[in-house]
Design a protein around this motif. Sequence first.
Motif, PDB file in Angstrom:
ATOM      1  N   SER A  44       7.413 -25.054  14.905  1.00  0.00           N
ATOM      2  CA  SER A  44       8.772 -24.625  15.200  1.00  0.00           C
ATOM      3  C   SER A  44       8.809 -23.152  15.606  1.00  0.00           C
ATOM      4  O   SER A  44       9.614 -22.741  16.445  1.00  0.00           O
ATOM      5  CB  SER A  44       9.671 -24.869  13.984  1.00  0.00           C
ATOM      6  N   LEU A  45       7.915 -22.347  15.008  1.00  0.00           N
ATOM      7  CA  LEU A  45       7.813 -20.940  15.401  1.00  0.00           C
ATOM      8  C   LEU A  45       7.407 -20.833  16.864  1.00  0.00           C
ATOM      9  O   LEU A  45       7.916 -19.982  17.608  1.00  0.00           O
ATOM     10  CB  LEU A  45       6.799 -20.243  14.496  1.00  0.00           C
ATOM     11  N   CYS A  46       6.508 -21.709  17.280  1.00  0.00           N
ATOM     12  CA  CYS A  46       6.087 -21.703  18.692  1.00  0.00           C
ATOM     13  C   CYS A  46       7.229 -22.131  19.609  1.00  0.00           C
ATOM     14  O   CYS A  46       7.268 -21.748  20.782  1.00  0.00           O
ATOM     15  CB  CYS A  46       4.871 -22.609  18.880  1.00  0.00           C
ATOM     16  N   ASN A  47       8.162 -22.918  19.077  1.00  0.00           N
ATOM     17  CA  ASN A  47       9.391 -23.206  19.809  1.00  0.00           C
ATOM     18  C   ASN A  47      10.110 -21.897  20.146  1.00  0.00           C
ATOM     19  O   ASN A  47      10.583 -21.691  21.261  1.00  0.00           O
ATOM     20  CB  ASN A  47      10.280 -24.121  18.966  1.00  0.00           C
ATOM     21  N   THR A  48      10.132 -20.994  19.165  1.00  0.00           N
ATOM     22  CA  THR A  48      10.755 -19.685  19.377  1.00  0.00           C
ATOM     23  C   THR A  48       9.947 -18.845  20.354  1.00  0.00           C
ATOM     24  O   THR A  48      10.513 -18.094  21.156  1.00  0.00           O
ATOM     25  CB  THR A  48      10.881 -18.950  18.032  1.00  0.00           C
ATOM     26  N   VAL A  49       8.607 -18.957  20.304  1.00  0.00           N
ATOM     27  CA  VAL A  49       7.757 -18.253  21.269  1.00  0.00           C
ATOM     28  C   VAL A  49       8.110 -18.693  22.690  1.00  0.00           C
ATOM     29  O   VAL A  49       8.255 -17.864  23.599  1.00  0.00           O
ATOM     30  CB  VAL A  49       6.260 -18.519  20.992  1.00  0.00           C
ATOM     31  N   GLY A  50       8.250 -20.014  22.876  1.00  0.00           N
ATOM     32  CA  GLY A  50       8.623 -20.531  24.190  1.00  0.00           C
ATOM     33  C   GLY A  50       9.971 -20.009  24.645  1.00  0.00           C
ATOM     34  O   GLY A  50      10.151 -19.634  25.815  1.00  0.00           O
ATOM     35  N   PHE A  51      10.933 -19.972  23.721  1.00  0.00           N
ATOM     36  CA  PHE A  51      12.267 -19.450  24.026  1.00  0.00           C
ATOM     37  C   PHE A  51      12.185 -17.973  24.419  1.00  0.00           C
ATOM     38  O   PHE A  51      12.832 -17.524  25.375  1.00  0.00           O
ATOM     39  CB  PHE A  51      13.171 -19.631  22.803  1.00  0.00           C
ATOM     40  N   CYS A  52      11.353 -17.222  23.690  1.00  0.00           N
ATOM     41  CA  CYS A  52      11.180 -15.794  23.974  1.00  0.00           C
ATOM     42  C   CYS A  52      10.543 -15.585  25.345  1.00  0.00           C
ATOM     43  O   CYS A  52      10.991 -14.752  26.143  1.00  0.00           O
ATOM     44  CB  CYS A  52      10.320 -15.173  22.876  1.00  0.00           C
ATOM     45  N   VAL A  53       9.493 -16.344  25.644  1.00  0.00           N
ATOM     46  CA  VAL A  53       8.818 -16.249  26.949  1.00  0.00           C
ATOM     47  C   VAL A  53       9.801 -16.540  28.083  1.00  0.00           C
ATOM     48  O   VAL A  53       9.815 -15.851  29.111  1.00  0.00           O
ATOM     49  CB  VAL A  53       7.622 -17.229  27.007  1.00  0.00           C
ATOM     50  N   ALA A  54      10.633 -17.569  27.895  1.00  0.00           N
ATOM     51  CA  ALA A  54      11.612 -17.934  28.919  1.00  0.00           C
ATOM     52  C   ALA A  54      12.559 -16.776  29.220  1.00  0.00           C
ATOM     53  O   ALA A  54      12.853 -16.468  30.391  1.00  0.00           O
ATOM     54  CB  ALA A  54      12.399 -19.159  28.478  1.00  0.00           C
ATOM     55  N   ASN A  55      13.043 -16.118  28.169  1.00  0.00           N
ATOM     56  CA  ASN A  55      13.991 -15.015  28.371  1.00  0.00           C
ATOM     57  C   ASN A  55      13.342 -13.820  29.060  1.00  0.00           C
ATOM     58  O   ASN A  55      13.963 -13.177  29.917  1.00  0.00           O
ATOM     59  CB  ASN A  55      14.580 -14.597  27.020  1.00  0.00           C
ATOM     60  N   TRP A  56      12.092 -13.516  28.724  1.00  0.00           N
ATOM     61  CA  TRP A  56      11.433 -12.377  29.369  1.00  0.00           C
ATOM     62  C   TRP A  56      11.044 -12.696  30.805  1.00  0.00           C
ATOM     63  O   TRP A  56      11.048 -11.806  31.667  1.00  0.00           O
ATOM     64  CB  TRP A  56      10.227 -11.931  28.556  1.00  0.00           C
ATOM     65  N   PHE A  61      22.703 -10.367  17.557  1.00  0.00           N
ATOM     66  CA  PHE A  61      21.313 -10.131  17.163  1.00  0.00           C
ATOM     67  C   PHE A  61      21.103 -10.511  15.698  1.00  0.00           C
ATOM     68  O   PHE A  61      20.112 -11.171  15.358  1.00  0.00           O
ATOM     69  CB  PHE A  61      20.946  -8.659  17.374  1.00  0.00           C
ATOM     70  N   LEU A  62      22.019 -10.081  14.830  1.00  0.00           N
ATOM     71  CA  LEU A  62      21.889 -10.383  13.399  1.00  0.00           C
ATOM     72  C   LEU A  62      22.010 -11.885  13.152  1.00  0.00           C
ATOM     73  O   LEU A  62      21.321 -12.442  12.285  1.00  0.00           O
ATOM     74  CB  LEU A  62      22.958  -9.621  12.601  1.00  0.00           C
ATOM     75  N   TYR A  63      22.870 -12.539  13.925  1.00  0.00           N
ATOM     76  CA  TYR A  63      22.987 -13.995  13.816  1.00  0.00           C
ATOM     77  C   TYR A  63      21.633 -14.651  14.075  1.00  0.00           C
ATOM     78  O   TYR A  63      21.197 -15.533  13.319  1.00  0.00           O
ATOM     79  CB  TYR A  63      24.014 -14.527  14.822  1.00  0.00           C
ATOM     80  N   TYR A  64      20.954 -14.224  15.135  1.00  0.00           N
ATOM     81  CA  TYR A  64      19.672 -14.834  15.467  1.00  0.00           C
ATOM     82  C   TYR A  64      18.625 -14.568  14.384  1.00  0.00           C
ATOM     83  O   TYR A  64      17.739 -15.393  14.151  1.00  0.00           O
ATOM     84  CB  TYR A  64      19.175 -14.339  16.829  1.00  0.00           C
ATOM     85  N   PHE A  65      18.721 -13.412  13.715  1.00  0.00           N
ATOM     86  CA  PHE A  65      17.793 -13.147  12.616  1.00  0.00           C
ATOM     87  C   PHE A  65      18.069 -14.103  11.453  1.00  0.00           C
ATOM     88  O   PHE A  65      17.136 -14.709  10.905  1.00  0.00           O
ATOM     89  CB  PHE A  65      17.920 -11.699  12.137  1.00  0.00           C
ATOM     90  N   CYS A  66      19.335 -14.240  11.074  1.00  0.00           N
ATOM     91  CA  CYS A  66      19.690 -15.144   9.963  1.00  0.00           C
ATOM     92  C   CYS A  66      19.358 -16.589  10.313  1.00  0.00           C
ATOM     93  O   CYS A  66      18.796 -17.330   9.494  1.00  0.00           O
ATOM     94  CB  CYS A  66      21.175 -15.017   9.632  1.00  0.00           C
ATOM     95  N   TYR A  67      19.679 -16.978  11.522  1.00  0.00           N
ATOM     96  CA  TYR A  67      19.392 -18.340  11.966  1.00  0.00           C
ATOM     97  C   TYR A  67      17.880 -18.576  12.056  1.00  0.00           C
ATOM     98  O   TYR A  67      17.371 -19.624  11.636  1.00  0.00           O
ATOM     99  CB  TYR A  67      20.041 -18.583  13.330  1.00  0.00           C
ATOM    100  N   GLY A  68      17.140 -17.602  12.582  1.00  0.00           N
ATOM    101  CA  GLY A  68      15.696 -17.743  12.750  1.00  0.00           C
ATOM    102  C   GLY A  68      14.951 -17.883  11.444  1.00  0.00           C
ATOM    103  O   GLY A  68      13.881 -18.503  11.394  1.00  0.00           O
ATOM    104  N   THR A  69      15.496 -17.321  10.368  1.00  0.00           N
ATOM    105  CA  THR A  69      14.849 -17.425   9.060  1.00  0.00           C
ATOM    106  C   THR A  69      15.401 -18.580   8.232  1.00  0.00           C
ATOM    107  O   THR A  69      15.057 -18.717   7.062  1.00  0.00           O
ATOM    108  CB  THR A  69      15.027 -16.108   8.268  1.00  0.00           C
ATOM    109  N   SER A  70      16.230 -19.418   8.836  1.00  0.00           N
ATOM    110  CA  SER A  70      16.804 -20.540   8.066  1.00  0.00           C
ATOM    111  C   SER A  70      16.907 -21.801   8.916  1.00  0.00           C
ATOM    112  O   SER A  70      15.942 -22.565   9.029  1.00  0.00           O
ATOM    113  CB  SER A  70      18.177 -20.140   7.511  1.00  0.00           C
ATOM    114  N   PHE A  71      18.045 -22.023   9.534  1.00  0.00           N
ATOM    115  CA  PHE A  71      18.307 -23.294  10.206  1.00  0.00           C
ATOM    116  C   PHE A  71      17.467 -23.517  11.461  1.00  0.00           C
ATOM    117  O   PHE A  71      17.361 -24.648  11.938  1.00  0.00           O
ATOM    118  CB  PHE A  71      19.798 -23.408  10.569  1.00  0.00           C
ATOM    119  N   ALA A  72      16.840 -22.485  11.983  1.00  0.00           N
ATOM    120  CA  ALA A  72      15.983 -22.685  13.161  1.00  0.00           C
ATOM    121  C   ALA A  72      14.763 -23.524  12.810  1.00  0.00           C
ATOM    122  O   ALA A  72      14.263 -24.287  13.643  1.00  0.00           O
ATOM    123  CB  ALA A  72      15.554 -21.340  13.732  1.00  0.00           C
TER     124      ALA A  72
END
Length: 503
Positions: free
Chosen positions: A144-156, A371-382
């Motif tokens: 699931s963390l790599c899901n976030t890596v993919g999302f990050c790569v897409a945005n950059w 930004f803070l929402y994404y931090f809270c979400y990333g450490t929980s429901f993501a």
Amino acid sequence: MGYLPSPLVCLTLVNSVSLAHFGYDQGIFAGALISADFIATFPETKDPAVSGITSSCFSLGAFFGCLASFLLGDRLGRKKTIYAGLAVNVVGAVLQVAAYHLPQLIVGRLINGLGMGVISSTCPVFMAEASPSHIRGKLVVLGSLCNTVGFCVANWINYAIFDNNGPFQWRFPLAFQLVFSAVVVAILPVTVESPRWLLMQGRFRDAQVTLARLRETEHNLDNTKLNDELRSIQKALQEEQEARVSIGDTLLCRDSLRNLHRLVLSCGTQLMQQFSGVNALGYYLPTLLVESVGVSNTYARLLAGANASLYLGAAFICLILIDRVGRRKLMMYGSVGTGSCYLIAAITLKEADLHPEQKANLGKATVAMFFLYYFCYGTSFAKVPWVYNSEVNSLGWRVRGAAAATATNWMSGFVIVQFTKVGVDRLGWGFYLLFAGFCWSYLPVVFLFYPETSHRTLEDMDEIFKRCRSLLVFRDAELTQRSRPLSLIEAEQSRIREVSAVE
């Protein structure tokens, strides 16, 4: 996590790259929607409703992909199901890249989503079934963390090629997803099949060899720990088969394993994930920053990329916390944190409407809340829902349960993405207040109804639902504590003794 034997490494790579592809697909289309050449090629997308369906049809296709996985996953096995999803995904990606007319683009996104639905509902289950219980949460979260890596790569990537005003600006990012498929196709042949699925097919010897490879004891098939784990799984499967009832009785809650109850819990985590509004921001964050906050297109893409990097950092923190804190506490914290961020964002946007002279400063506060929402979400429901729905279902319902949960995720995502643009246009700051209410409502739901699954074996979950017949779990310490209860350890030892006595 210690040393991982190579078959488990290969499977971890398959799961991680597949879910990175999933995250990339979620993030890449946001840049296409504000690309000048994309808008010129598909002018219909200037209409918010058309823009919504063009984005959300990917989620609709993924919903039907999950249904296909629900019906075929246990028949084909985990590896063949992933192969099928990959083939469909590639066809959809090629159609999108080659599209010059909106109908072809939409069909391509639907087919692309169909394949991703199959893959996203199968990979976490495959990973959970093959992982040792003490690192299962970490390995599933790693995917699931790599899901976030993919999302990050897409945005950059969206930010890096923004200055190119031609078709390369959106066709290249859509084509890049084929790289993920190529990597998975290269690794998948050297992975092993799920030992639990092999046992379901009556292939005991194959299951023993496969589990031995996963536990790095292939040169000693008489290893006591290996065979105790195999006996425990075998006994749990035998009890499950003896307790099996018709689909109708399952839907009427007449089965001892309470499969419908467990299915609802797993679907519930995915519903909570999507109705926390993550895809509303994921697909439209650059658009929302331009229209709601008032920043430039270039700055909006830069902020989206920076936000994705913060989200990635939060995902790494969740990897550390998932087994130390437990699933319940992370979801409850996520409920309070994300809801509070939405409330403050709604207030700052309302104040900006009332006091235009303060819009710049209030806009910065709104961006900070995103930004803070994404931090809270990333450490929980993501991350937690993907772990939870791969753990809570019984063996016979694990793929079907994960498919139903992932289908819930995709259909909820379709609804959210379809109506985000219209909702922001019509409700303004009130749109974010709506999500604040959704997020806060999850706190009592998790506290009252969700048992802890960390530090339990997958077979422990059968024992939990056989023993506890109440929907409410908050009064029972064994159902809510993070550490594995002694009663479950004793039940596992009893299963091993029973199989050993028969042998």
